[in-house]
Design a protein around this motif. Structure first.
Motif, PDB file in Angstrom:
ATOM      1  N   ARG A  74      -0.798  -6.408  -9.361  1.00  0.00           N
ATOM      2  CA  ARG A  74      -0.672  -5.169  -8.365  1.00  0.00           C
ATOM      3  C   ARG A  74      -1.616  -4.617  -8.695  1.00  0.00           C
ATOM      4  NH1 ARG A  74       4.645  -1.843  -7.999  1.00  0.00           N
ATOM      5  NH2 ARG A  74       3.970  -0.778 -10.111  1.00  0.00           N
ATOM      6  N   LYS A  75      -2.443  -4.250  -7.325  1.00  0.00           N
ATOM      7  CA  LYS A  75      -4.165  -3.359  -6.434  1.00  0.00           C
ATOM      8  C   LYS A  75      -3.312  -2.342  -6.480  1.00  0.00           C
ATOM      9  CE  LYS A  75      -6.432  -7.968  -6.751  1.00  0.00           C
ATOM     10  NZ  LYS A  75      -5.062  -8.052  -7.820  1.00  0.00           N
ATOM     11  N   GLY A  76      -4.686  -0.907  -6.627  1.00  0.00           N
ATOM     12  CA  GLY A  76      -4.212   0.130  -5.655  1.00  0.00           C
ATOM     13  C   GLY A  76      -5.469   1.608  -6.103  1.00  0.00           C
ATOM     14  N   GLY A 107      -5.368  -1.998   6.669  1.00  0.00           N
ATOM     15  CA  GLY A 107      -6.189  -3.213   6.600  1.00  0.00           C
ATOM     16  C   GLY A 107      -5.704  -3.610   4.817  1.00  0.00           C
ATOM     17  N   ALA A 108      -6.429  -2.483   3.590  1.00  0.00           N
ATOM     18  CA  ALA A 108      -6.332  -2.838   1.968  1.00  0.00           C
ATOM     19  C   ALA A 108      -4.313  -3.379   1.929  1.00  0.00           C
ATOM     20  CB  ALA A 108      -6.130  -1.281   1.992  1.00  0.00           C
ATOM     21  N   LYS A 109      -3.622  -1.716   3.389  1.00  0.00           N
ATOM     22  CA  LYS A 109      -2.194  -2.948   2.656  1.00  0.00           C
ATOM     23  C   LYS A 109      -1.544  -3.779   3.040  1.00  0.00           C
ATOM     24  CE  LYS A 109      -1.235   1.344   4.292  1.00  0.00           C
ATOM     25  NZ  LYS A 109      -0.065   2.548   5.038  1.00  0.00           N
ATOM     26  N   GLY A 110      -2.487  -4.394   3.993  1.00  0.00           N
ATOM     27  CA  GLY A 110      -2.132  -5.633   4.501  1.00  0.00           C
ATOM     28  C   GLY A 110      -2.249  -6.918   3.021  1.00  0.00           C
ATOM     29  N   ASP A 111      -3.906  -6.639   2.588  1.00  0.00           N
ATOM     30  CA  ASP A 111      -3.697  -7.660   1.548  1.00  0.00           C
ATOM     31  C   ASP A 111      -3.040  -7.106   0.308  1.00  0.00           C
ATOM     32  OD1 ASP A 111      -6.016  -8.649   3.014  1.00  0.00           O
ATOM     33  OD2 ASP A 111      -7.830  -7.329   2.271  1.00  0.00           O
ATOM     34  N   GLY A 112      -2.090  -6.372   0.347  1.00  0.00           N
ATOM     35  CA  GLY A 112      -0.958  -5.913  -0.676  1.00  0.00           C
ATOM     36  C   GLY A 112      -1.790  -4.995  -1.456  1.00  0.00           C
ATOM     37  N   ILE A 113      -2.768  -3.859  -1.069  1.00  0.00           N
ATOM     38  CA  ILE A 113      -2.877  -3.162  -2.235  1.00  0.00           C
ATOM     39  C   ILE A 113      -1.817  -1.577  -1.378  1.00  0.00           C
ATOM     40  CG2 ILE A 113      -5.409  -1.934  -3.116  1.00  0.00           C
ATOM     41  CD1 ILE A 113      -6.903  -4.360  -1.974  1.00  0.00           C
ATOM     42  N   GLU A 114      -1.780  -1.244  -3.139  1.00  0.00           N
ATOM     43  CA  GLU A 114      -1.070  -0.091  -2.826  1.00  0.00           C
ATOM     44  C   GLU A 114      -2.106   1.362  -2.778  1.00  0.00           C
ATOM     45  OE1 GLU A 114       2.675   1.064  -5.470  1.00  0.00           O
ATOM     46  OE2 GLU A 114       1.860  -0.929  -6.016  1.00  0.00           O
ATOM     47  N   ILE A 115      -1.986   2.085  -1.807  1.00  0.00           N
ATOM     48  CA  ILE A 115      -2.695   3.254  -1.692  1.00  0.00           C
ATOM     49  C   ILE A 115      -1.910   4.600  -1.529  1.00  0.00           C
ATOM     50  CG2 ILE A 115      -4.228   4.680   0.059  1.00  0.00           C
ATOM     51  CD1 ILE A 115      -4.491   2.350   1.707  1.00  0.00           C
ATOM     52  N   LEU A 144      -3.023  11.088   5.988  1.00  0.00           N
ATOM     53  CA  LEU A 144      -2.755  11.179   5.186  1.00  0.00           C
ATOM     54  C   LEU A 144      -1.440   9.698   4.666  1.00  0.00           C
ATOM     55  CD1 LEU A 144      -4.947  13.991   2.898  1.00  0.00           C
ATOM     56  CD2 LEU A 144      -5.495  11.552   3.675  1.00  0.00           C
ATOM     57  N   ALA A 145      -0.223  11.143   5.012  1.00  0.00           N
ATOM     58  CA  ALA A 145       0.973  10.374   5.168  1.00  0.00           C
ATOM     59  C   ALA A 145       0.674   8.770   5.393  1.00  0.00           C
ATOM     60  CB  ALA A 145       1.510  11.079   5.494  1.00  0.00           C
ATOM     61  N   ASP A 146       0.550   8.072   6.585  1.00  0.00           N
ATOM     62  CA  ASP A 146       0.419   7.013   7.896  1.00  0.00           C
ATOM     63  C   ASP A 146      -0.711   6.124   6.696  1.00  0.00           C
ATOM     64  OD1 ASP A 146       1.076   8.215   9.293  1.00  0.00           O
ATOM     65  OD2 ASP A 146      -0.135   8.020  10.798  1.00  0.00           O
ATOM     66  N   MET A 147      -1.712   7.033   5.848  1.00  0.00           N
ATOM     67  CA  MET A 147      -2.650   5.914   5.034  1.00  0.00           C
ATOM     68  C   MET A 147      -1.570   5.349   3.460  1.00  0.00           C
ATOM     69  SD  MET A 147      -6.061   7.672   5.349  1.00  0.00           S
ATOM     70  CE  MET A 147      -7.547   6.592   4.590  1.00  0.00           C
ATOM     71  N   ALA A 148      -1.230   6.359   3.487  1.00  0.00           N
ATOM     72  CA  ALA A 148      -0.325   5.895   2.340  1.00  0.00           C
ATOM     73  C   ALA A 148       0.421   4.799   1.756  1.00  0.00           C
ATOM     74  CB  ALA A 148       0.736   7.050   1.505  1.00  0.00           C
ATOM     75  N   THR A 149       1.046   3.971   1.419  1.00  0.00           N
ATOM     76  CA  THR A 149       1.726   2.644   1.394  1.00  0.00           C
ATOM     77  C   THR A 149       3.398   3.662   1.363  1.00  0.00           C
ATOM     78  OG1 THR A 149       0.109   1.483  -0.158  1.00  0.00           O
ATOM     79  CG2 THR A 149       3.212   1.260  -0.479  1.00  0.00           C
ATOM     80  N   ASP A 150       4.158   3.183   1.720  1.00  0.00           N
ATOM     81  CA  ASP A 150       5.115   3.336   1.479  1.00  0.00           C
ATOM     82  C   ASP A 150       5.643   5.239   1.986  1.00  0.00           C
ATOM     83  OD1 ASP A 150       6.595   0.526   2.048  1.00  0.00           O
ATOM     84  OD2 ASP A 150       6.309   0.510   0.289  1.00  0.00           O
ATOM     85  N   SER A 151       4.596   6.175   3.558  1.00  0.00           N
ATOM     86  CA  SER A 151       5.260   7.254   2.733  1.00  0.00           C
ATOM     87  C   SER A 151       5.260   7.463   4.787  1.00  0.00           C
ATOM     88  CB  SER A 151       4.251   8.023   2.473  1.00  0.00           C
ATOM     89  OG  SER A 151       3.993   7.166   1.243  1.00  0.00           O
TER      90      SER A 151
END
Length: 185
Positions: A74-76, A107-115, A144-151
């Motif tokens: 897992r990448k973050g 794009g990063a989240k679409g590649d499975g990267i957690e933010i 910032l909430a939109d950019m974060a994973t599952d937030s």
């Protein structure tokens, strides 16, 4: 705009098993290993007068992780900021918008990267500079909430920092303890 990865990644991959820096950022007792490269890098950050670009660093981190990250791990990305995007003269002004930052994160989240995003000193009155589109007159806290994973945007208060998601606003260090390990950043 394309930027050299080295411009945005002050430390190569770290952590146990991370090449080239195979080191633990935590001590055996769970405290931060202040001798680790990642802890040293975070401790050396200071203020900048070159504007705030939230999109290009996310894109550079994404590219770096995809090119250099270990497979099947897992990448973050941990994005810390103290303000809204604002053009400071470096790169293209179009990179300094909330829409560009949201697209880079998607794009990063679409590649499975957690933010994980952390807003230091930002408030709901800090608005995006976008002159059109979904982020015109929108709070950077919402971005910032939109950019974060599952937030989810819950406002910028202590409740936001206790809801268990990947967005922290005006965080106290005690609220971040244990969260970085959860995101495997």
């Amino acid at each position: 705009a394309q930027y050299a990865t080295a411009s945005w990644v002050p430390v190569a991959l770290t952590g146990t098993g991370g090449a080239p820096n195979n080191e633990a950022y935590r001590n055996a007792d769970g405290t931060v290993n202040n001798s680790s490269l990642i802890a040293k890098a975070i401790n050396c950050f200071d203020t900048s007068g070159t504007g705030t670009n939230l999109s290009t660093p996310v894109t550079a981190a994404r590219n770096y992780l995809l090119a250099n990250g270990r497979p099947c791990v897992r990448k973050g990305i941990l994005l810390e900021t103290d303000g809204s995007p604002n053009f400071g003269g470096a790169g293209s002004a179009s990179d300094y918008t909330c829409a560009a930052a949201a697209a880079a994160a998607a794009g990063a989240k679409g590649d499975g990267i957690e933010i994980v995003t952390v807003g230091f000193g930002v408030t709901a009155s800090d608005t995006c500079p976008d002159t059109a589109g979904a982020y015109k007159n929108v709070s950077v806290v919402h971005l910032l909430a939109d950019m974060a994973t599952d937030s989810v945007y819950d406002a910028c208060n202590d409740t936001e920092n206790a809801d268990g998601d990947h967005f922290f606003c005006l965080p106290k260090s005690s609220q971040l303890n244990g969260k970085i390990g959860r995101a495997h950043v």
